[in-house]
Design a protein around this motif. Structure first.
Motif, PDB file in Angstrom:
ATOM      1  N   HIS A 183     -24.031 -12.123 -21.437  1.00 18.81           N
ATOM      2  CA  HIS A 183     -24.387 -10.797 -20.927  1.00 18.81           C
ATOM      3  C   HIS A 183     -25.102 -10.911 -19.578  1.00 18.81           C
ATOM      4  CE1 HIS A 183     -25.538  -6.564 -21.019  1.00 18.81           C
ATOM      5  NE2 HIS A 183     -26.725  -6.952 -20.607  1.00 18.81           N
ATOM      6  N   ILE A 184     -25.980 -11.892 -19.456  1.00 22.65           N
ATOM      7  CA  ILE A 184     -26.679 -12.106 -18.187  1.00 22.65           C
ATOM      8  C   ILE A 184     -25.672 -12.365 -17.078  1.00 22.65           C
ATOM      9  CG2 ILE A 184     -28.217 -13.666 -16.935  1.00 22.65           C
ATOM     10  CD1 ILE A 184     -29.760 -14.048 -19.580  1.00 22.65           C
ATOM     11  N   PHE A 185     -24.678 -13.223 -17.362  1.00 20.13           N
ATOM     12  CA  PHE A 185     -23.693 -13.547 -16.337  1.00 20.13           C
ATOM     13  C   PHE A 185     -22.804 -12.340 -16.038  1.00 20.13           C
ATOM     14  CE2 PHE A 185     -20.033 -15.326 -14.285  1.00 20.13           C
ATOM     15  CZ  PHE A 185     -20.552 -16.345 -13.510  1.00 20.13           C
ATOM     16  N   ASP A 186     -22.381 -11.624 -17.069  1.00 21.05           N
ATOM     17  CA  ASP A 186     -21.537 -10.449 -16.853  1.00 21.05           C
ATOM     18  C   ASP A 186     -22.232  -9.429 -15.958  1.00 21.05           C
ATOM     19  OD1 ASP A 186     -19.461 -11.439 -18.362  1.00 21.05           O
ATOM     20  OD2 ASP A 186     -20.066 -10.424 -20.209  1.00 21.05           O
ATOM     21  N   SER A 187     -23.545  -9.281 -16.124  1.00 21.38           N
ATOM     22  CA  SER A 187     -24.299  -8.330 -15.307  1.00 21.38           C
ATOM     23  C   SER A 187     -24.357  -8.769 -13.849  1.00 21.38           C
ATOM     24  CB  SER A 187     -25.724  -8.169 -15.863  1.00 21.38           C
ATOM     25  OG  SER A 187     -25.699  -7.665 -17.189  1.00 21.38           O
ATOM     26  N   ALA A 188     -24.422 -10.075 -13.635  1.00 21.97           N
ATOM     27  CA  ALA A 188     -24.541 -10.602 -12.266  1.00 21.97           C
ATOM     28  C   ALA A 188     -23.191 -10.777 -11.600  1.00 21.97           C
ATOM     29  CB  ALA A 188     -25.273 -11.949 -12.295  1.00 21.97           C
ATOM     30  N   ARG A 189     -22.120 -10.817 -12.361  1.00 22.95           N
ATOM     31  CA  ARG A 189     -20.819 -11.207 -11.836  1.00 22.95           C
ATOM     32  C   ARG A 189     -20.338 -10.367 -10.652  1.00 22.95           C
ATOM     33  NH1 ARG A 189     -15.332 -10.578 -12.039  1.00 22.95           N
ATOM     34  NH2 ARG A 189     -14.142 -12.526 -12.062  1.00 22.95           N
ATOM     35  N   PRO A 190     -20.406  -9.013 -10.677  1.00 19.73           N
ATOM     36  CA  PRO A 190     -19.903  -8.250  -9.516  1.00 19.73           C
ATOM     37  C   PRO A 190     -20.550  -8.672  -8.199  1.00 19.73           C
ATOM     38  CG  PRO A 190     -20.264  -6.788 -11.373  1.00 19.73           C
ATOM     39  CD  PRO A 190     -20.857  -8.115 -11.760  1.00 19.73           C
ATOM     40  N   GLY A 191     -21.868  -8.862  -8.219  1.00 18.87           N
ATOM     41  CA  GLY A 191     -22.553  -9.282  -7.002  1.00 18.87           C
ATOM     42  C   GLY A 191     -22.181 -10.696  -6.594  1.00 18.87           C
ATOM     43  N   LEU A 192     -21.943 -11.568  -7.567  1.00 16.69           N
ATOM     44  CA  LEU A 192     -21.559 -12.945  -7.262  1.00 16.69           C
ATOM     45  C   LEU A 192     -20.167 -12.999  -6.633  1.00 16.69           C
ATOM     46  CD1 LEU A 192     -22.826 -14.730 -10.513  1.00 16.69           C
ATOM     47  CD2 LEU A 192     -23.977 -14.614  -8.284  1.00 16.69           C
ATOM     48  N   VAL A 193     -19.235 -12.200  -7.158  1.00 23.74           N
ATOM     49  CA  VAL A 193     -17.892 -12.145  -6.576  1.00 23.74           C
ATOM     50  C   VAL A 193     -17.963 -11.618  -5.145  1.00 23.74           C
ATOM     51  CG1 VAL A 193     -15.621 -11.056  -6.725  1.00 23.74           C
ATOM     52  CG2 VAL A 193     -16.727 -11.907  -8.795  1.00 23.74           C
ATOM     53  N   LYS A 194     -18.787 -10.589  -4.961  1.00 21.63           N
ATOM     54  CA  LYS A 194     -18.929 -10.004  -3.626  1.00 21.63           C
ATOM     55  C   LYS A 194     -19.482 -11.029  -2.643  1.00 21.63           C
ATOM     56  CE  LYS A 194     -20.229  -5.471  -1.841  1.00 21.63           C
ATOM     57  NZ  LYS A 194     -20.919  -4.197  -2.150  1.00 21.63           N
ATOM     58  N   LEU A 195     -20.482 -11.783  -3.066  1.00 21.38           N
ATOM     59  CA  LEU A 195     -21.066 -12.823  -2.211  1.00 21.38           C
ATOM     60  C   LEU A 195     -20.028 -13.900  -1.898  1.00 21.38           C
ATOM     61  CD1 LEU A 195     -23.373 -14.380  -0.841  1.00 21.38           C
ATOM     62  CD2 LEU A 195     -24.028 -15.242  -3.106  1.00 21.38           C
ATOM     63  N   ALA A 196     -19.334 -14.386  -2.927  1.00 23.36           N
ATOM     64  CA  ALA A 196     -18.364 -15.462  -2.724  1.00 23.36           C
ATOM     65  C   ALA A 196     -17.202 -15.009  -1.840  1.00 23.36           C
ATOM     66  CB  ALA A 196     -17.844 -15.956  -4.073  1.00 23.36           C
ATOM     67  N   TYR A 197     -16.728 -13.787  -2.038  1.00 23.62           N
ATOM     68  CA  TYR A 197     -15.636 -13.288  -1.202  1.00 23.62           C
ATOM     69  C   TYR A 197     -16.053 -13.219   0.259  1.00 23.62           C
ATOM     70  CZ  TYR A 197     -12.656  -9.929   1.169  1.00 23.62           C
ATOM     71  OH  TYR A 197     -11.861  -9.307   2.096  1.00 23.62           O
ATOM     72  N   ARG A 198     -17.268 -12.758   0.516  1.00 24.54           N
ATOM     73  CA  ARG A 198     -17.722 -12.632   1.896  1.00 24.54           C
ATOM     74  C   ARG A 198     -18.025 -13.986   2.514  1.00 24.54           C
ATOM     75  NH1 ARG A 198     -21.387  -7.219   0.968  1.00 24.54           N
ATOM     76  NH2 ARG A 198     -19.654  -5.750   1.102  1.00 24.54           N
ATOM     77  N   MET A 199     -18.348 -14.959   1.693  1.00 25.78           N
ATOM     78  CA  MET A 199     -18.528 -16.314   2.208  1.00 25.78           C
ATOM     79  C   MET A 199     -17.190 -16.956   2.555  1.00 25.78           C
ATOM     80  SD  MET A 199     -21.624 -17.696   2.519  1.00 25.78           S
ATOM     81  CE  MET A 199     -21.282 -19.438   2.312  1.00 25.78           C
ATOM     82  N   LEU A 200     -16.138 -16.642   1.778  1.00 28.80           N
ATOM     83  CA  LEU A 200     -14.881 -17.381   1.874  1.00 28.80           C
ATOM     84  C   LEU A 200     -13.723 -16.581   2.457  1.00 28.80           C
ATOM     85  CD1 LEU A 200     -15.115 -19.053  -1.649  1.00 28.80           C
ATOM     86  CD2 LEU A 200     -15.603 -20.145   0.555  1.00 28.80           C
ATOM     87  N   GLY A 201     -13.766 -15.251   2.352  1.00 31.27           N
ATOM     88  CA  GLY A 201     -12.669 -14.429   2.857  1.00 31.27           C
ATOM     89  C   GLY A 201     -11.430 -14.462   1.991  1.00 31.27           C
TER      90      GLY A 201
END
Length: 299
Positions: free
Chosen positions: A17-35
């Motif tokens: 549950h902790i990871f599921d809650s953080a996942r949208p922000g983590l994907v957003k960060l990783a996408y902006r880091m990598l394109g």
């Protein structure tokens, strides 16, 4: 990622549950880091696997811990992506993502971020975009707080001009996108010319897999001439508008072309005129899109 919390477990301490809650922000960060959407999702999945081996009770701040894992994975992956870009055929554009019109990072800024060093990009995104304090940023990128602050300042200075936002009403932006699609597909070069700024540029990413311009096309006359050539193909083979939407914060559209593949077009608009066109045709960059995509994806 689907919700995986066990029945009866405490959501505040349940690892999934902790990871599921953080996942949208983590994907957003990783996408902006990598394109890259695919690379971002791979990084976040790897972070999830590492998180499963951790006792959440031993972690003071799970969001900070997960940001650290994802950022470091992205920094490691940058070495591989840099090598891929060196041999990439034609112009490289970030993967197109359907966004809300108010998206805080546009396609132009994503391109500007590509000119930064990986550490500059990380410091800028973490602090200026995600609001992470420099004390935490320094731990993530393994630099002193002063060095992290300097990296972000240097990045901010380099991308400041590209981060300028031209106020375009969402409805007006989509009207211009619709007019652009209609004129370009019908071969109405007079109507098309009236939509374009004099210093317009056309950028296209086919990845060597689908035909498109290899180098940017600069200037209204050259862009009109290019579309005059495209118009013959559209008339003979067809092109179907799927959705008017926003691509990486810019008005644009998704279309299905004569080869059955999707295409995205994003328009940078200033003072009611199109000053840049960004077309993505590389099928590898379009796999995450659905033909019915008209709503923002939460990346």
């Amino acid at each position: 990622m689907a919700e995986t919390r066990r029945i009866g477990s405490d959501p505040m301490t349940d690892p999934a549950h902790i990871f599921d809650s953080a996942r949208p922000g983590l994907v957003k960060l990783a996408y902006r880091m990598l394109g890259s959407v695919a690379d971002a999702e791979d990084v976040v999945q790897t972070a999830f696997l590492r998180w499963q081996a951790v006792d959440p009770a031993s972690v003071q701040s799970p969001p900070a811990y997960l940001r650290r894992i994802v950022t470091r994975l992205c920094l490691d992956l940058h070495r591989t992506t840099a090598r891929r870009r060196e041999v990439y055929l034609g112009e490289w554009l970030p993967d197109p993502v359907v966004t809300d019109p108010s998206e805080d990072i546009t396609l132009m800024l994503m391109l500007a971020l590509e000119r930064l060093s990986p550490l500059e990009r990380a410091a800028f995104l973490l602090h200026d975009v995600f609001g992470v304090p420099f004390d935490e940023v320094s731990g993530i990128i393994d630099r002193t707080p002063a060095a992290a602050r300097q990296l972000a300042a240097r990045a901010r200075q380099n991308v400041q001009q590209d981060n300028a936002r031209f106020s375009v009403d969402a409805t007006r932006g989509q009207q211009i996108a619709a007019a652009f699609f209609a004129a370009s597909r019908a071969g109405d070069m007079g109507a098309l010319r009236r939509l374009l700024a004099e210093d317009i540029s056309l950028h296209a990413d086919g990845g060597g897999q689908r035909p498109t311009v290899i180098q940017p096309v600069l200037g209204r006359d050259a862009v009109v001439q290019a579309h005059a050539g495209f118009a013959d193909h559209f008339r003979d083979n067809g092109s179907t508008l799927i959705a008017l939407t926003h691509i990486n914060g810019l008005p644009g559209c998704i279309s299905r072309e004569s080869d059955g593949q999707l295409q995205t077009t994003a328009l940078e608009i200033e003072n009611g005129l199109i000053r840049a066109i960004y077309v993505t045709r590389n099928p590898d960059k379009l796999r995450h899109l659905k033909a019915s995509d008209a709503m923002p994806m939460r990346h």
